[in-house]
Write a protein that holds these residues in place. Sequence first.
Motif, PDB file in Angstrom:
ATOM      1  N   HIS A  86      59.032  -4.817   6.506  1.00  0.00           N
ATOM      2  CA  HIS A  86      58.253  -4.027   7.436  1.00  0.00           C
ATOM      3  C   HIS A  86      59.153  -3.010   8.116  1.00  0.00           C
ATOM      4  CE1 HIS A  86      55.235  -7.589   7.894  1.00  0.00           C
ATOM      5  NE2 HIS A  86      55.268  -7.074   6.680  1.00  0.00           N
ATOM      6  N   ARG A 122      49.916 -10.040   4.432  1.00  0.00           N
ATOM      7  CA  ARG A 122      50.879  -8.962   4.696  1.00  0.00           C
ATOM      8  C   ARG A 122      51.580  -9.137   6.036  1.00  0.00           C
ATOM      9  NH1 ARG A 122      46.536  -5.244   2.647  1.00  0.00           N
ATOM     10  NH2 ARG A 122      47.054  -4.800   0.460  1.00  0.00           N
ATOM     11  N   SER A 164      50.452  -1.158   9.558  1.00  0.00           N
ATOM     12  CA  SER A 164      51.507  -0.227   9.125  1.00  0.00           C
ATOM     13  C   SER A 164      51.567   1.039   9.969  1.00  0.00           C
ATOM     14  CB  SER A 164      51.297   0.155   7.655  1.00  0.00           C
ATOM     15  OG  SER A 164      50.043   0.791   7.476  1.00  0.00           O
TER      16      SER A 164
END
Length: 394
Positions: free
Chosen positions: A212, A49, A102
């Motif tokens: 992102h 990720r 995140s």
Amino acid sequence: MLILAKYENQINVFSEFLEDLPDTDDPVWILGESYNVKTGKSALLSDVRSRLWFTYRKKFSPIGGTGPSADTGWGCMLRCGQMILAQALICSHLGRKWRWESESLQPAAYRRILHCFLDRKDSCYSIHQMAQMGVGEGKSVGEWYGPNTVAQVLRKLALFDDWSSLAVYVSMDNTVVIEDIKKQCHQKVRSSRCVWGEAEPPPSGETLSSGHTLTDNSEQRQAPSPISHSLHSLDWKPLLLLIPLRMGINNINPIYIQALKECFKMPQSCGVLGGKPNLAYYFIGFIDDELIYLDPHTTQCAVDSETDLRVEDQTFIGFFCKSEEDFDTWCNQVQQEILKKRNLRMFELVEKHPSHWPPFIPPTKPEVQTTGAEFIESTDKLFESEEEFEILSV
């Protein structure tokens, strides 16, 4: 989207999502890092990720003012080139161990890297800059670019990025010349600092090509942190080494598979640009006999940071060497794990510049102060045909 594929030209999809990895004791290798699916799945997912995923975009400003405003159908190799370069920049400015979270405010250097790839003409590595720079390599804007053109475009655009001071070396005739690389990387490194403005941080909440998002928070508004000074050695430019490969016509020759695996195991690994003509992928690792890759063939809307407030049988393998010691270590690994153990080599590594080659002259930025694409023309194509090579990136 991350996908697994067999070691063959026709890219047979094994699984569309990393969560569907098989239950196996075989290690998963991602750009020099090894993971156990059974015990280290969360760490594996975190690593993947954190890789920047660039895809087709639509509704950006027309390239060149009158050109295409979307790259669907022709920009996949350019997007793969952006991904391999972004990986080198992440390693250079943040380190290979850095992970994207995140819920966290991302480092200023990370946000700066994302801004370099915005789909706008004044971003250093945008689709606009890459497409227009490709014109000097004989490619029209809107035409599919092969890996050779993309490698040359990246080499030239990097000359205008004083913040990263990245040396992009594209090997010639499948041969890596140590002497030439050290000559290029030992050029004077300009000291620079990356800022967005006198006091302004980048737009909060901006979603960029990577997918992102930069989230808003009061701490960022109250005290925007400046980007740190470059930590690069004063006498070595960090190196992105791109090596063209010819590993087969319709399928990868099985004799190369183990050597390719060894490349993914190296800590300097930056991935592979490949796939098949007009269908490019960015390969980042493997498990057993499946390759793991990021697929650029998804169209998303471009981000308008001015108004949105949210922001083949061809292959190149890439390696990133931040220091001279890192490069020397890579050379030793190549000698021990690839060249000495393989009867048929993917590429050659030599100490001295071949006497029958033209003299090597390290590339330099033109004196004209521009973004680069408007003034640079190609005078040194290294390859005659996009169809002849695969490209390996280190």
